[in-house]
Design a protein around this motif. Sequence first.
Motif, PDB file in Angstrom:
ATOM      1  N   GLN A  97       0.851  -1.180   0.000  1.00  0.00           N
ATOM      2  CA  GLN A  97       0.000   0.000   0.000  1.00  0.00           C
ATOM      3  C   GLN A  97       0.889   1.233   0.000  1.00  0.00           C
ATOM      4  OE1 GLN A  97      -3.290   0.155   2.740  1.00  0.00           O
ATOM      5  NE2 GLN A  97      -3.433  -2.072   2.891  1.00  0.00           N
ATOM      6  N   GLN A  98       0.284   2.358  -0.332  1.00  0.00           N
ATOM      7  CA  GLN A  98       1.037   3.600  -0.407  1.00  0.00           C
ATOM      8  C   GLN A  98       1.561   3.973   0.976  1.00  0.00           C
ATOM      9  OE1 GLN A  98      -1.052   6.460  -2.688  1.00  0.00           O
ATOM     10  NE2 GLN A  98       0.457   8.091  -2.424  1.00  0.00           N
ATOM     11  N   ARG A  99       2.888   4.074   1.097  1.00  0.00           N
ATOM     12  CA  ARG A  99       3.521   4.263   2.407  1.00  0.00           C
ATOM     13  C   ARG A  99       4.423   5.487   2.424  1.00  0.00           C
ATOM     14  NH1 ARG A  99       4.427  -0.401   5.538  1.00  0.00           N
ATOM     15  NH2 ARG A  99       3.170  -2.159   4.843  1.00  0.00           N
ATOM     16  N   GLN A 100       4.828   5.862   3.639  1.00  0.00           N
ATOM     17  CA  GLN A 100       5.912   6.821   3.821  1.00  0.00           C
ATOM     18  C   GLN A 100       7.221   6.044   3.769  1.00  0.00           C
ATOM     19  OE1 GLN A 100       5.301   9.771   7.027  1.00  0.00           O
ATOM     20  NE2 GLN A 100       3.401   8.688   7.430  1.00  0.00           N
ATOM     21  N   LEU A 101       8.142   6.500   2.925  1.00  0.00           N
ATOM     22  CA  LEU A 101       9.403   5.789   2.714  1.00  0.00           C
ATOM     23  C   LEU A 101      10.584   6.687   3.051  1.00  0.00           C
ATOM     24  CD1 LEU A 101       8.720   4.155  -0.796  1.00  0.00           C
ATOM     25  CD2 LEU A 101       8.258   3.167   1.451  1.00  0.00           C
ATOM     26  N   ILE A 102      11.683   6.052   3.394  1.00  0.00           N
ATOM     27  CA  ILE A 102      12.954   6.742   3.550  1.00  0.00           C
ATOM     28  C   ILE A 102      14.061   5.766   3.173  1.00  0.00           C
ATOM     29  CG2 ILE A 102      13.267   6.138   5.996  1.00  0.00           C
ATOM     30  CD1 ILE A 102      14.428   8.973   6.373  1.00  0.00           C
ATOM     31  N   MET A 103      15.092   6.260   2.469  1.00  0.00           N
ATOM     32  CA  MET A 103      16.186   5.415   1.991  1.00  0.00           C
ATOM     33  C   MET A 103      17.483   5.809   2.690  1.00  0.00           C
ATOM     34  SD  MET A 103      17.777   4.981  -1.869  1.00  0.00           S
ATOM     35  CE  MET A 103      18.306   6.696  -1.880  1.00  0.00           C
ATOM     36  N   VAL A 104      18.268   4.788   3.040  1.00  0.00           N
ATOM     37  CA  VAL A 104      19.585   5.009   3.638  1.00  0.00           C
ATOM     38  C   VAL A 104      20.590   4.128   2.904  1.00  0.00           C
ATOM     39  CG1 VAL A 104      18.757   5.693   5.899  1.00  0.00           C
ATOM     40  CG2 VAL A 104      19.091   3.281   5.419  1.00  0.00           C
ATOM     41  N   VAL A 105      21.764   4.690   2.626  1.00  0.00           N
ATOM     42  CA  VAL A 105      22.819   3.990   1.895  1.00  0.00           C
ATOM     43  C   VAL A 105      23.985   3.720   2.827  1.00  0.00           C
ATOM     44  CG1 VAL A 105      24.528   4.195   0.040  1.00  0.00           C
ATOM     45  CG2 VAL A 105      22.176   4.927  -0.351  1.00  0.00           C
ATOM     46  N   ASP A 106      24.493   2.507   2.777  1.00  0.00           N
ATOM     47  CA  ASP A 106      25.696   2.119   3.520  1.00  0.00           C
ATOM     48  C   ASP A 106      26.823   1.952   2.513  1.00  0.00           C
ATOM     49  OD1 ASP A 106      27.700   1.086   5.079  1.00  0.00           O
ATOM     50  OD2 ASP A 106      26.453  -0.413   6.078  1.00  0.00           O
ATOM     51  N   ARG A 107      27.730   2.916   2.454  1.00  0.00           N
ATOM     52  CA  ARG A 107      28.788   2.894   1.446  1.00  0.00           C
ATOM     53  C   ARG A 107      29.885   1.899   1.781  1.00  0.00           C
ATOM     54  NH1 ARG A 107      31.553   7.990   0.033  1.00  0.00           N
ATOM     55  NH2 ARG A 107      32.301   6.624  -1.622  1.00  0.00           N
ATOM     56  N   THR A 108      29.966   1.457   3.026  1.00  0.00           N
ATOM     57  CA  THR A 108      31.012   0.502   3.400  1.00  0.00           C
ATOM     58  C   THR A 108      30.793  -0.860   2.737  1.00  0.00           C
ATOM     59  OG1 THR A 108      29.777  -0.053   5.409  1.00  0.00           O
ATOM     60  CG2 THR A 108      31.476   1.653   5.588  1.00  0.00           C
ATOM     61  N   ASP A 109      29.550  -1.328   2.741  1.00  0.00           N
ATOM     62  CA  ASP A 109      29.269  -2.608   2.080  1.00  0.00           C
ATOM     63  C   ASP A 109      28.487  -2.433   0.775  1.00  0.00           C
ATOM     64  OD1 ASP A 109      26.839  -1.871   3.045  1.00  0.00           O
ATOM     65  OD2 ASP A 109      26.492  -3.672   4.234  1.00  0.00           O
ATOM     66  N   LYS A 110      28.408  -1.154   0.290  1.00  0.00           N
ATOM     67  CA  LYS A 110      27.785  -0.848  -0.998  1.00  0.00           C
ATOM     68  C   LYS A 110      26.373  -1.427  -1.099  1.00  0.00           C
ATOM     69  CE  LYS A 110      32.226  -0.575  -3.397  1.00  0.00           C
ATOM     70  NZ  LYS A 110      33.054  -1.064  -4.528  1.00  0.00           N
ATOM     71  N   SER A 111      25.573  -1.091  -0.124  1.00  0.00           N
ATOM     72  CA  SER A 111      24.186  -1.558  -0.114  1.00  0.00           C
ATOM     73  C   SER A 111      23.298  -0.411   0.351  1.00  0.00           C
ATOM     74  CB  SER A 111      24.016  -2.759   0.826  1.00  0.00           C
ATOM     75  OG  SER A 111      24.271  -2.375   2.169  1.00  0.00           O
ATOM     76  N   PHE A 112      21.994  -0.608   0.230  1.00  0.00           N
ATOM     77  CA  PHE A 112      21.048   0.396   0.698  1.00  0.00           C
ATOM     78  C   PHE A 112      19.806  -0.295   1.240  1.00  0.00           C
ATOM     79  CE2 PHE A 112      19.923  -0.304  -3.741  1.00  0.00           C
ATOM     80  CZ  PHE A 112      18.538  -0.373  -3.721  1.00  0.00           C
ATOM     81  N   LYS A 113      19.088   0.443   2.073  1.00  0.00           N
ATOM     82  CA  LYS A 113      17.843  -0.044   2.646  1.00  0.00           C
ATOM     83  C   LYS A 113      16.766   1.014   2.477  1.00  0.00           C
ATOM     84  CE  LYS A 113      19.951  -3.108   6.082  1.00  0.00           C
ATOM     85  NZ  LYS A 113      20.073  -3.452   7.525  1.00  0.00           N
ATOM     86  N   VAL A 114      15.542   0.560   2.321  1.00  0.00           N
ATOM     87  CA  VAL A 114      14.378   1.439   2.243  1.00  0.00           C
ATOM     88  C   VAL A 114      13.413   1.021   3.343  1.00  0.00           C
ATOM     89  CG1 VAL A 114      12.463   2.268   0.841  1.00  0.00           C
ATOM     90  CG2 VAL A 114      14.661   1.763  -0.240  1.00  0.00           C
ATOM     91  N   ILE A 115      13.028   1.983   4.178  1.00  0.00           N
ATOM     92  CA  ILE A 115      12.133   1.708   5.302  1.00  0.00           C
ATOM     93  C   ILE A 115      10.742   2.240   4.958  1.00  0.00           C
ATOM     94  CG2 ILE A 115      11.764   1.985   7.778  1.00  0.00           C
ATOM     95  CD1 ILE A 115      14.729   2.726   8.007  1.00  0.00           C
ATOM     96  N   ALA A 116       9.742   1.382   5.077  1.00  0.00           N
ATOM     97  CA  ALA A 116       8.348   1.745   4.837  1.00  0.00           C
ATOM     98  C   ALA A 116       7.620   1.752   6.173  1.00  0.00           C
ATOM     99  CB  ALA A 116       7.690   0.767   3.871  1.00  0.00           C
ATOM    100  N   THR A 117       7.133   2.931   6.567  1.00  0.00           N
ATOM    101  CA  THR A 117       6.451   3.050   7.860  1.00  0.00           C
ATOM    102  C   THR A 117       4.946   2.965   7.647  1.00  0.00           C
ATOM    103  OG1 THR A 117       6.504   5.472   7.697  1.00  0.00           O
ATOM    104  CG2 THR A 117       8.342   4.398   8.811  1.00  0.00           C
ATOM    105  N   SER A 118       4.193   3.848   8.291  1.00  0.00           N
ATOM    106  CA  SER A 118       2.736   3.741   8.271  1.00  0.00           C
ATOM    107  C   SER A 118       2.159   4.132   6.926  1.00  0.00           C
ATOM    108  CB  SER A 118       2.145   4.633   9.372  1.00  0.00           C
ATOM    109  OG  SER A 118       2.498   5.982   9.124  1.00  0.00           O
TER     110      SER A 118
END
Length: 438
Positions: A225-246
Amino acid sequence: MDGVGESSKSGSGVSSSQLMKNGAFCDEESCPKQVSPIRVGGSRNTSPLGRVGSRNTSPSRQKVIKTKPRGLDEETVATFGKVVHPDIQMEDNIWAMLPEDLLNEILARVPPFMIFRLRSVCKRWNSILQDNSFLKFHSQVPSHGPCLLTFWKNSQTPQCSIFSLPLKVWYRIPFNFLPQWAFWLVGSSGGLVCFSGLDGLTFKALVCNPLTQTWRTLPNMNYNQQRQLIMVVDRTDKSFKVIATSDIYGDKSLPTEVYDSKIDKWTVHQIMPAVNLCSSKMAYCDSRLYLETLSPLGLMMYRLDSGYWEHIPAKFPRSLLDGYLVAGTQKRLFLVGRIGLYSTLQSMRIWELDHAKIMWVEISRMPPKYFRALLRLSAERFECFGQDNLICFTSWNQGKGLLYDVDKKLWSWIAGCALQSYNSQVCFYEPRFDSSVH
Protein backbone atom coordinates in the motif's frame (compact mmCIF):
# COMPACT_ATOMS: atom_id res chain seq x y z
CA MET A 1 16.27 -8.58 -12.51
CA ASP A 2 12.66 -7.54 -12.91
CA GLY A 3 12.23 -3.82 -13.16
CA VAL A 4 15.72 -3.01 -14.35
CA GLY A 5 15.57 -0.38 -17.08
CA GLU A 6 17.35 -0.77 -20.37
CA SER A 7 19.80 1.91 -19.39
CA SER A 8 20.89 -0.02 -16.30
CA LYS A 9 21.71 -3.09 -18.36
CA SER A 10 24.39 -1.25 -20.28
CA GLY A 11 26.53 -0.45 -17.23
CA SER A 12 27.09 3.30 -17.57
CA GLY A 13 23.54 3.90 -18.78
CA VAL A 14 24.09 6.24 -21.74
CA SER A 15 27.03 7.10 -23.90
CA SER A 16 28.93 10.37 -23.88
CA SER A 17 27.58 11.29 -27.30
CA GLN A 18 24.01 10.68 -26.14
CA LEU A 19 24.56 12.90 -23.15
CA MET A 20 25.85 15.68 -25.36
CA LYS A 21 22.90 15.35 -27.75
CA ASN A 22 20.37 15.37 -24.95
CA GLY A 23 21.97 18.37 -23.31
CA ALA A 24 22.73 16.36 -20.20
CA PHE A 25 24.77 17.79 -17.36
CA CYS A 26 25.16 21.13 -19.13
CA ASP A 27 25.64 24.39 -17.35
CA GLU A 28 24.52 27.84 -18.47
CA GLU A 29 27.54 28.50 -20.70
CA SER A 30 28.09 25.10 -22.29
CA CYS A 31 24.48 23.99 -22.74
CA PRO A 32 23.57 23.37 -26.41
CA LYS A 33 21.19 25.85 -28.01
CA GLN A 34 18.38 23.35 -28.47
CA VAL A 35 18.24 22.85 -24.70
CA SER A 36 16.98 25.73 -22.62
CA PRO A 37 19.46 26.10 -19.77
CA ILE A 38 18.42 27.02 -16.28
CA ARG A 39 19.38 30.63 -15.85
CA VAL A 40 20.83 32.00 -12.65
CA GLY A 41 19.70 35.55 -12.02
CA GLY A 42 17.25 36.46 -14.77
CA SER A 43 17.48 40.24 -14.52
CA ARG A 44 18.76 42.20 -17.52
CA ASN A 45 21.87 44.29 -17.08
CA THR A 46 20.83 47.89 -17.57
CA SER A 47 24.02 49.41 -16.18
CA PRO A 48 26.08 51.56 -18.59
CA LEU A 49 28.96 49.22 -17.87
CA GLY A 50 27.02 46.37 -19.40
CA ARG A 51 26.16 48.11 -22.68
CA VAL A 52 28.48 47.61 -25.59
CA GLY A 53 29.66 50.84 -27.19
CA SER A 54 28.13 53.17 -24.59
CA ARG A 55 30.28 56.02 -23.28
CA ASN A 56 30.96 56.28 -19.57
CA THR A 57 32.02 59.83 -18.79
CA SER A 58 31.31 59.92 -15.06
CA PRO A 59 34.31 58.95 -12.90
CA SER A 60 31.97 57.66 -10.22
CA ARG A 61 30.54 55.12 -12.64
CA GLN A 62 33.89 53.47 -13.11
CA LYS A 63 33.19 51.53 -9.94
CA VAL A 64 31.44 48.19 -10.07
CA ILE A 65 27.74 48.68 -9.41
CA LYS A 66 26.40 46.21 -6.87
CA THR A 67 22.81 45.14 -7.17
CA LYS A 68 20.85 42.99 -4.79
CA PRO A 69 17.81 40.76 -5.24
CA ARG A 70 14.62 42.14 -3.79
CA GLY A 71 14.39 41.42 -0.09
CA LEU A 72 18.09 40.69 0.44
CA ASP A 73 20.55 42.77 2.40
CA GLU A 74 23.65 44.15 0.73
CA GLU A 75 26.07 42.03 2.73
CA THR A 76 24.28 38.87 1.60
CA VAL A 77 24.25 39.53 -2.14
CA ALA A 78 24.64 36.30 -4.09
CA THR A 79 27.63 36.10 -6.42
CA PHE A 80 26.61 34.96 -9.89
CA GLY A 81 29.97 35.27 -11.66
CA LYS A 82 32.29 32.33 -12.08
CA VAL A 83 35.86 32.34 -10.85
CA VAL A 84 38.29 33.04 -13.68
CA HIS A 85 41.50 31.04 -13.49
CA PRO A 86 44.60 32.16 -15.40
CA ASP A 87 45.80 29.92 -18.21
CA ILE A 88 48.58 27.57 -17.14
CA GLN A 89 51.03 26.22 -19.68
CA MET A 90 51.27 22.42 -19.42
CA GLU A 91 54.11 20.37 -20.89
CA ASP A 92 52.61 17.82 -23.30
CA ASN A 93 55.57 15.45 -23.09
CA ILE A 94 55.25 15.22 -19.30
CA TRP A 95 51.50 14.68 -19.15
CA ALA A 96 51.57 12.16 -22.02
CA MET A 97 53.75 9.83 -19.93
CA LEU A 98 51.59 10.05 -16.80
CA PRO A 99 51.00 6.56 -15.30
CA GLU A 100 47.44 5.32 -15.75
CA ASP A 101 46.83 4.83 -12.02
CA LEU A 102 47.99 8.36 -11.27
CA LEU A 103 45.81 9.73 -14.08
CA ASN A 104 42.78 7.89 -12.71
CA GLU A 105 43.48 9.23 -9.24
CA ILE A 106 43.62 12.78 -10.62
CA LEU A 107 40.42 12.37 -12.63
CA ALA A 108 38.69 10.87 -9.60
CA ARG A 109 39.12 14.21 -7.83
CA VAL A 110 37.50 16.19 -10.63
CA PRO A 111 33.93 17.30 -9.81
CA PRO A 112 31.63 14.60 -11.24
CA PHE A 113 29.74 16.99 -13.53
CA MET A 114 33.02 18.01 -15.21
CA ILE A 115 33.84 14.41 -16.11
CA PHE A 116 31.25 14.46 -18.90
CA ARG A 117 33.12 17.26 -20.62
CA LEU A 118 36.42 15.42 -20.28
CA ARG A 119 35.00 12.24 -21.85
CA SER A 120 35.09 13.90 -25.26
CA VAL A 121 38.89 14.33 -25.08
CA CYS A 122 39.80 10.82 -26.26
CA LYS A 123 38.51 7.24 -26.45
CA ARG A 124 40.29 6.31 -23.26
CA TRP A 125 38.58 9.01 -21.25
CA ASN A 126 35.26 8.33 -22.95
CA SER A 127 35.17 4.88 -21.37
CA ILE A 128 36.43 6.01 -17.98
CA LEU A 129 33.13 5.31 -16.24
CA GLN A 130 33.61 1.61 -17.04
CA ASP A 131 37.18 1.67 -15.68
CA ASN A 132 37.29 -0.20 -12.36
CA SER A 133 40.49 1.56 -11.39
CA PHE A 134 38.87 4.98 -11.80
CA LEU A 135 35.75 3.90 -9.87
CA LYS A 136 37.95 2.57 -7.07
CA PHE A 137 39.75 5.89 -6.68
CA HIS A 138 36.47 7.76 -7.04
CA SER A 139 34.93 5.80 -4.16
CA GLN A 140 37.86 6.72 -1.90
CA VAL A 141 37.97 10.48 -2.45
CA PRO A 142 35.84 12.85 -0.36
CA SER A 143 32.55 14.08 -1.70
CA HIS A 144 32.52 16.85 -4.29
CA GLY A 145 30.43 18.84 -1.85
CA PRO A 146 26.75 19.28 -1.11
CA CYS A 147 24.34 19.74 -3.98
CA LEU A 148 20.64 20.51 -4.17
CA LEU A 149 18.54 18.26 -6.36
CA THR A 150 15.26 19.75 -7.57
CA PHE A 151 12.62 17.59 -9.19
CA TRP A 152 9.38 18.68 -10.81
CA LYS A 153 7.09 17.84 -13.71
CA ASN A 154 6.52 20.05 -16.72
CA SER A 155 3.52 18.90 -18.77
CA GLN A 156 3.80 15.50 -17.07
CA THR A 157 7.44 15.25 -18.17
CA PRO A 158 9.92 14.68 -15.30
CA GLN A 159 12.47 17.47 -14.97
CA CYS A 160 15.54 17.45 -12.78
CA SER A 161 18.27 19.99 -12.10
CA ILE A 162 21.16 19.90 -9.67
CA PHE A 163 22.70 22.98 -8.10
CA SER A 164 26.33 22.55 -7.04
CA LEU A 165 26.94 24.61 -3.92
CA PRO A 166 30.76 24.63 -4.32
CA LEU A 167 30.65 25.56 -8.04
CA LYS A 168 27.49 27.72 -7.85
CA VAL A 169 26.24 26.27 -11.13
CA TRP A 170 23.00 24.60 -12.21
CA TYR A 171 23.21 21.34 -14.16
CA ARG A 172 20.31 19.95 -16.17
CA ILE A 173 19.89 16.18 -15.93
CA PRO A 174 17.63 14.28 -18.35
CA PHE A 175 15.10 12.14 -16.53
CA ASN A 176 13.45 10.54 -19.54
CA PHE A 177 15.18 7.26 -18.66
CA LEU A 178 12.66 6.63 -15.87
CA PRO A 179 9.30 4.89 -16.45
CA GLN A 180 6.18 6.96 -17.07
CA TRP A 181 4.67 6.64 -13.62
CA ALA A 182 2.97 9.17 -11.42
CA PHE A 183 5.90 9.27 -8.99
CA TRP A 184 7.32 11.73 -6.50
CA LEU A 185 10.65 12.28 -4.77
CA VAL A 186 11.32 10.31 -1.58
CA GLY A 187 14.89 11.44 -0.91
CA SER A 188 18.55 10.87 -1.62
CA SER A 189 21.43 9.16 0.15
CA GLY A 190 24.97 8.21 -0.87
CA GLY A 191 24.57 9.17 -4.53
CA LEU A 192 21.27 7.32 -5.05
CA VAL A 193 17.81 8.88 -5.37
CA CYS A 194 14.59 7.14 -4.37
CA PHE A 195 11.15 7.72 -5.87
CA SER A 196 7.78 6.21 -5.11
CA GLY A 197 4.60 6.34 -7.09
CA LEU A 198 1.74 4.57 -8.79
CA ASP A 199 2.06 2.40 -11.87
CA GLY A 200 -1.62 2.35 -12.66
CA LEU A 201 -3.11 1.32 -9.33
CA THR A 202 0.00 -0.46 -8.04
CA PHE A 203 2.24 1.29 -5.52
CA LYS A 204 5.90 0.96 -6.45
CA ALA A 205 9.28 2.33 -5.45
CA LEU A 206 12.39 2.77 -7.58
CA VAL A 207 16.01 3.70 -6.96
CA CYS A 208 18.24 5.42 -9.51
CA ASN A 209 21.66 7.01 -9.96
CA PRO A 210 21.10 10.23 -11.95
CA LEU A 211 24.75 10.43 -13.05
CA THR A 212 24.96 6.94 -14.56
CA GLN A 213 21.27 6.96 -15.63
CA THR A 214 20.76 3.51 -14.09
CA TRP A 215 17.61 2.53 -12.22
CA ARG A 216 15.49 -0.36 -11.07
CA THR A 217 12.17 -0.91 -9.39
CA LEU A 218 12.03 -2.59 -6.01
CA PRO A 219 9.96 -5.73 -5.46
CA ASN A 220 6.44 -5.23 -4.16
CA MET A 221 6.06 -5.06 -0.40
CA ASN A 222 4.33 -7.84 1.50
CA TYR A 223 1.56 -5.35 2.34
CA ASN A 224 1.72 -3.29 -0.80
CA GLN A 225 0.00 0.00 0.00
CA GLN A 226 1.04 3.60 -0.41
CA ARG A 227 3.52 4.26 2.41
CA GLN A 228 5.91 6.82 3.82
CA LEU A 229 9.40 5.79 2.71
CA ILE A 230 12.95 6.74 3.55
CA MET A 231 16.19 5.42 1.99
CA VAL A 232 19.58 5.01 3.64
CA VAL A 233 22.82 3.99 1.90
CA ASP A 234 25.70 2.12 3.52
CA ARG A 235 28.79 2.89 1.45
CA THR A 236 31.01 0.50 3.40
CA ASP A 237 29.27 -2.61 2.08
CA LYS A 238 27.79 -0.85 -1.00
CA SER A 239 24.19 -1.56 -0.11
CA PHE A 240 21.05 0.40 0.70
CA LYS A 241 17.84 -0.04 2.65
CA VAL A 242 14.38 1.44 2.24
CA ILE A 243 12.13 1.71 5.30
CA ALA A 244 8.35 1.74 4.84
CA THR A 245 6.45 3.05 7.86
CA SER A 246 2.74 3.74 8.27
CA ASP A 247 0.17 4.13 5.53
CA ILE A 248 -0.17 7.79 4.46
CA TYR A 249 -3.96 7.52 4.81
CA GLY A 250 -3.71 6.60 8.48
CA ASP A 251 -4.02 2.80 8.39
CA LYS A 252 -2.28 1.86 11.66
CA SER A 253 -2.59 -1.90 11.13
CA LEU A 254 0.26 -2.13 8.61
CA PRO A 255 3.57 -3.48 9.87
CA THR A 256 6.85 -1.70 9.23
CA GLU A 257 8.74 -3.19 6.29
CA VAL A 258 12.42 -2.88 5.36
CA TYR A 259 13.94 -3.54 1.95
CA ASP A 260 17.57 -4.72 1.91
CA SER A 261 19.41 -4.55 -1.42
CA LYS A 262 21.77 -7.34 -0.33
CA ILE A 263 18.94 -9.88 -0.25
CA ASP A 264 16.64 -8.02 -2.66
CA LYS A 265 13.47 -8.42 -0.66
CA TRP A 266 11.25 -6.79 1.97
CA THR A 267 11.13 -8.12 5.52
CA VAL A 268 8.20 -7.53 7.89
CA HIS A 269 8.89 -5.89 11.25
CA GLN A 270 6.85 -4.63 14.20
CA ILE A 271 3.66 -2.62 13.71
CA MET A 272 4.10 0.97 14.90
CA PRO A 273 2.19 1.50 18.16
CA ALA A 274 -1.05 3.46 17.83
CA VAL A 275 -0.02 7.13 17.76
CA ASN A 276 -1.22 10.33 16.13
CA LEU A 277 1.50 11.66 13.89
CA CYS A 278 1.76 15.43 13.61
CA SER A 279 3.92 15.34 10.47
CA SER A 280 4.84 12.98 7.67
CA LYS A 281 8.45 14.20 7.81
CA MET A 282 10.99 11.68 9.05
CA ALA A 283 14.65 11.90 10.03
CA TYR A 284 17.22 9.11 10.07
CA CYS A 285 20.47 9.21 12.02
CA ASP A 286 22.64 6.69 13.86
CA SER A 287 20.59 3.70 12.62
CA ARG A 288 17.42 5.20 14.08
CA LEU A 289 14.33 6.62 12.42
CA TYR A 290 12.40 9.42 14.12
CA LEU A 291 8.85 10.75 13.65
CA GLU A 292 6.93 13.50 15.49
CA THR A 293 3.80 12.50 17.40
CA LEU A 294 0.98 14.49 18.99
CA SER A 295 -0.53 11.71 21.05
CA PRO A 296 1.41 10.65 22.98
CA LEU A 297 3.44 13.86 22.70
CA GLY A 298 7.04 13.40 21.66
CA LEU A 299 8.84 11.18 19.18
CA MET A 300 8.54 7.65 17.87
CA MET A 301 11.92 6.03 17.31
CA TYR A 302 12.48 2.95 15.16
CA ARG A 303 15.68 0.95 15.68
CA LEU A 304 16.77 -0.49 12.36
CA ASP A 305 19.05 -3.09 13.96
CA SER A 306 16.34 -4.60 16.20
CA GLY A 307 13.24 -3.75 14.17
CA TYR A 308 11.31 -2.33 17.14
CA TRP A 309 9.59 0.98 17.88
CA GLU A 310 9.75 2.93 21.13
CA HIS A 311 8.35 6.25 22.34
CA ILE A 312 10.58 9.14 23.45
CA PRO A 313 8.68 11.63 25.69
CA ALA A 314 10.52 14.72 24.43
CA LYS A 315 8.01 17.57 24.70
CA PHE A 316 8.04 20.18 21.97
CA PRO A 317 8.80 23.85 22.71
CA ARG A 318 5.83 26.04 23.55
CA SER A 319 4.09 28.01 20.77
CA LEU A 320 5.70 25.83 18.08
CA LEU A 321 3.77 26.47 14.86
CA ASP A 322 5.43 23.98 12.53
CA GLY A 323 8.32 21.65 13.19
CA TYR A 324 10.72 19.72 10.98
CA LEU A 325 12.98 16.94 12.17
CA VAL A 326 16.44 17.19 10.60
CA ALA A 327 19.17 14.56 10.96
CA GLY A 328 22.72 15.69 11.66
CA THR A 329 25.96 13.76 11.80
CA GLN A 330 26.28 10.77 14.13
CA LYS A 331 23.57 10.99 16.82
CA ARG A 332 22.63 14.65 16.38
CA LEU A 333 18.92 15.28 15.83
CA PHE A 334 17.56 18.78 15.23
CA LEU A 335 14.11 20.31 15.40
CA VAL A 336 13.46 23.36 13.22
CA GLY A 337 10.32 25.46 13.41
CA ARG A 338 8.59 28.80 13.84
CA ILE A 339 7.68 30.21 17.23
CA GLY A 340 5.04 32.88 17.88
CA LEU A 341 1.33 33.35 17.37
CA TYR A 342 1.52 36.69 15.57
CA SER A 343 3.47 37.57 12.44
CA THR A 344 5.35 40.45 14.10
CA LEU A 345 6.55 38.19 16.90
CA GLN A 346 7.43 35.12 14.88
CA SER A 347 10.96 33.75 14.67
CA MET A 348 12.66 30.65 13.30
CA ARG A 349 14.58 28.57 15.81
CA ILE A 350 16.68 25.42 15.90
CA TRP A 351 16.78 22.96 18.78
CA GLU A 352 18.91 19.86 19.36
CA LEU A 353 17.70 16.78 21.21
CA ASP A 354 19.54 16.08 24.45
CA HIS A 355 19.35 12.28 24.46
CA ALA A 356 20.37 12.03 28.12
CA LYS A 357 17.82 14.52 29.49
CA ILE A 358 15.23 13.77 26.77
CA MET A 359 14.56 17.43 26.07
CA TRP A 360 15.00 19.95 23.25
CA VAL A 361 17.77 22.51 23.75
CA GLU A 362 17.76 25.69 21.66
CA ILE A 363 21.03 26.15 19.75
CA SER A 364 20.29 28.92 17.25
CA ARG A 365 17.81 31.51 16.00
CA MET A 366 17.45 32.78 12.45
CA PRO A 367 18.39 36.48 12.35
CA PRO A 368 15.32 38.69 11.71
CA LYS A 369 16.67 40.05 8.39
CA TYR A 370 16.91 36.51 6.96
CA PHE A 371 13.53 35.53 8.39
CA ARG A 372 11.79 38.55 6.83
CA ALA A 373 13.42 37.94 3.44
CA LEU A 374 12.64 34.21 3.45
CA LEU A 375 9.05 34.43 4.72
CA ARG A 376 7.33 37.74 4.06
CA LEU A 377 3.95 36.50 5.24
CA SER A 378 3.21 34.66 8.47
CA ALA A 379 1.24 31.99 6.60
CA GLU A 380 3.91 31.29 3.97
CA ARG A 381 5.04 27.70 3.67
CA PHE A 382 8.63 26.64 3.77
CA GLU A 383 10.60 23.44 3.47
CA CYS A 384 13.53 22.39 5.62
CA PHE A 385 15.96 19.50 5.20
CA GLY A 386 19.51 18.73 6.22
CA GLN A 387 22.70 16.80 5.62
CA ASP A 388 25.96 16.63 7.57
CA ASN A 389 25.02 19.43 10.00
CA LEU A 390 23.91 21.65 7.12
CA ILE A 391 20.29 22.83 7.24
CA CYS A 392 18.64 24.24 4.13
CA PHE A 393 15.53 26.43 4.13
CA THR A 394 13.50 27.00 0.98
CA SER A 395 10.47 29.25 0.56
CA TRP A 396 7.68 28.11 -1.74
CA ASN A 397 6.69 31.63 -2.77
CA GLN A 398 10.00 33.46 -2.72
CA GLY A 399 12.04 30.77 -4.53
CA LYS A 400 15.05 31.39 -2.30
CA GLY A 401 17.50 29.10 -0.56
CA LEU A 402 19.05 29.80 2.84
CA LEU A 403 21.78 27.63 4.37
CA TYR A 404 22.76 27.29 8.02
CA ASP A 405 26.01 25.62 9.05
CA VAL A 406 25.45 24.21 12.54
CA ASP A 407 29.16 23.73 13.25
CA LYS A 408 30.25 27.19 12.07
CA LYS A 409 27.02 28.87 13.27
CA LEU A 410 26.89 30.67 9.94
CA TRP A 411 23.82 31.82 7.97
CA SER A 412 24.20 32.47 4.24
CA TRP A 413 22.08 32.76 1.13
CA ILE A 414 22.74 30.06 -1.42
CA ALA A 415 24.34 32.01 -4.24
CA GLY A 416 22.55 31.70 -7.56
CA CYS A 417 19.95 29.28 -6.21
CA ALA A 418 16.41 29.84 -7.41
CA LEU A 419 13.83 27.08 -7.28
CA GLN A 420 12.63 26.19 -10.74
CA SER A 421 8.95 25.77 -9.97
CA TYR A 422 6.55 26.37 -7.12
CA ASN A 423 5.87 22.63 -6.97
CA SER A 424 9.54 21.60 -6.98
CA GLN A 425 10.61 18.83 -4.64
CA VAL A 426 14.07 19.47 -3.22
CA CYS A 427 16.64 17.46 -1.29
CA PHE A 428 20.37 17.33 -0.67
CA TYR A 429 22.26 15.17 -3.14
CA GLU A 430 25.78 13.74 -3.28
CA PRO A 431 26.85 13.05 -6.90
CA ARG A 432 28.78 9.77 -7.16
CA PHE A 433 29.60 7.43 -10.04
CA ASP A 434 30.33 4.42 -7.82
CA SER A 435 26.87 4.19 -6.23
CA SER A 436 25.14 1.13 -7.61
CA VAL A 437 21.41 0.48 -7.72
CA HIS A 438 22.00 -3.27 -7.21
